[in-house]
Design a protein around this motif. Sequence first.
Motif, short mmCIF file in Angstrom:
data_model
loop_
_atom_site.label_atom_id
_atom_site.label_comp_id
_atom_site.label_asym_id
_atom_site.label_seq_id
_atom_site.Cartn_x
_atom_site.Cartn_y
_atom_site.Cartn_z
N ARG A 127 0.86 -1.17 0.00
CA ARG A 127 0.00 0.00 0.00
C ARG A 127 0.90 1.23 0.00
O ARG A 127 1.73 1.41 0.90
N LYS A 283 -5.47 4.18 -4.85
CA LYS A 283 -6.50 3.15 -4.66
C LYS A 283 -6.42 2.11 -5.79
O LYS A 283 -6.51 0.90 -5.54
N LYS A 287 -5.74 -1.97 -5.71
CA LYS A 287 -6.75 -2.83 -6.32
C LYS A 287 -6.15 -3.71 -7.41
O LYS A 287 -6.46 -4.91 -7.51
N VAL A 290 -4.36 -6.68 -5.87
CA VAL A 290 -5.31 -7.67 -5.37
C VAL A 290 -5.91 -8.47 -6.51
O VAL A 290 -6.00 -9.71 -6.46
N MET A 291 -6.30 -7.78 -7.58
CA MET A 291 -6.89 -8.46 -8.73
C MET A 291 -5.89 -9.38 -9.41
O MET A 291 -6.23 -10.49 -9.85
N GLU A 407 -16.86 -3.87 -5.76
CA GLU A 407 -15.47 -4.25 -6.06
C GLU A 407 -14.53 -3.71 -5.00
O GLU A 407 -13.60 -4.40 -4.56
N ASP A 408 -14.75 -2.46 -4.59
CA ASP A 408 -13.92 -1.86 -3.53
C ASP A 408 -14.06 -2.66 -2.23
O ASP A 408 -13.08 -2.87 -1.50
N VAL A 411 -12.01 -5.76 -2.42
CA VAL A 411 -10.59 -5.44 -2.19
C VAL A 411 -10.33 -5.30 -0.70
O VAL A 411 -9.37 -5.86 -0.16
N GLU A 412 -11.18 -4.55 0.01
CA GLU A 412 -11.01 -4.35 1.45
C GLU A 412 -11.15 -5.67 2.21
O GLU A 412 -10.43 -5.92 3.19
N LEU A 415 -7.88 -7.42 1.63
CA LEU A 415 -6.79 -6.73 2.32
C LEU A 415 -6.79 -7.05 3.81
O LEU A 415 -5.73 -7.11 4.44
#
Length: 438
Positions: A127, A283, A287, A290-291, A407-408, A411-412, A415
């Motif tokens: 991050r 951001k 993302k 993660v993807m 989608e956010d 991701v969270e 995470l």
Amino acid sequence: MQVSIETTSGLERRLTIGVPADTVEGEIEKRLKEAAKNIRLNGFRKGKVPMKVVKQRYGAGVRQEVVGELISRSFYEAARKEDVKPAGQPSIQPKELSEGKDLEFVATFEVYPEVELKNIEGFDVTRYTAVITDEDIDNMIEILRKQAATWEQVERASADGDQVNIDFTGTKDGVEFDGGKASGHNLVLGSNSMIPGFEAGIVGMKAGEEKTIKVTFPEDYQSDELKGAEAEFLIKVNSVAEQTLPELKKAFFQQYGLEKGGIKAFQKEVKANMERELKNALKAKVKSQVMDKLIESHEVDLPKALVANEVNVLRNQMMQRFGQQPEGFDAKSLLPDSMFEEDAKRRVSLGLIVGEVVKSAQLKADAKAVKKMVEEIATTYEDPAEVVEYYYSQRELLAGVESAVLEDQVVEHILAKADVKEETATYDEIMQPQKAEK
């Protein structure tokens, strides 16, 4: 309704469906009686045309309409009955359409794959944080000035940063090749918009001069014929112009909607925009990681129909960026499927995996987050309140925002289970990663 199903290969299924003749003929009769009430024909009063005449005139058309609707409706009823979820439209092959007989057809289609969710804990994710400096703001203002620059012709030799207007003809082994010729082409020297060596070969030329330069096309050039090939370009310089940047005064600030406050207010406005872009970029960087991890850790069978649909979406997006297309523009020929296939497969794969994470974690789009995202979108418009109201009145637009919020949340969710390390970066490293790496 009679239904049988078979697996032909992988995700492909074949449904054989039969609809009783009574159902078909009954619906046709019903439609013809309804139509007869409003039909006008010479010699008959409205609604008094004999059914025999109605059938002769309109029977074939009504039959075609009814059969089409019954095929569509019975297909989806059969899919529900057999508990299969079609991915894309089916291919329909009629078997029996004769009057008085059971309607029979075969529907071939793909189904959505079963996605087995792998362990999503312990992903390594970085991050990033970044701060916008005064130097970053000054650099951005210079970029804005260059975008608003004017060009004034000069009589001297061309130099880096100048704009030249040129005619050129490219040849390989003495033969002209497709796309290697242009007249009146404007080129900014040093922009690196042409192949290596092309712009450097023009530096030092004056208006009216001609010159032949030798270049080598890159190994990754889009044309197979020219990959790594040596070529010559005959170049004629028509004019040389130097850039004149606008002064940091009211007239320039007004182009960006700033009527008062001078340079200080402009710097503040520029910084606010940069902060918004930086926030989105930071951001997006998380993302993307993660993807990537989700793609790497999952193998998914992809329905061809979904990939083909995504290819069309990507092609249409590119066409929209091009603007209005000339008459006779053949999109599929000039922008073939192969250009978009890799991205399309990634997007379809991610959509299926993310959907499974949503289902597994029982996630729902947070209403407050949706409202916040809509309001952030609205701030870029003249009347934000009107934009917010419009989004909430358009179900399709709001659904797009809800999807982005979901989608956010995915991701969270990931995470929270990941190994996250913090790193500091500069504004340029986040916004222009390729440039920063050089």
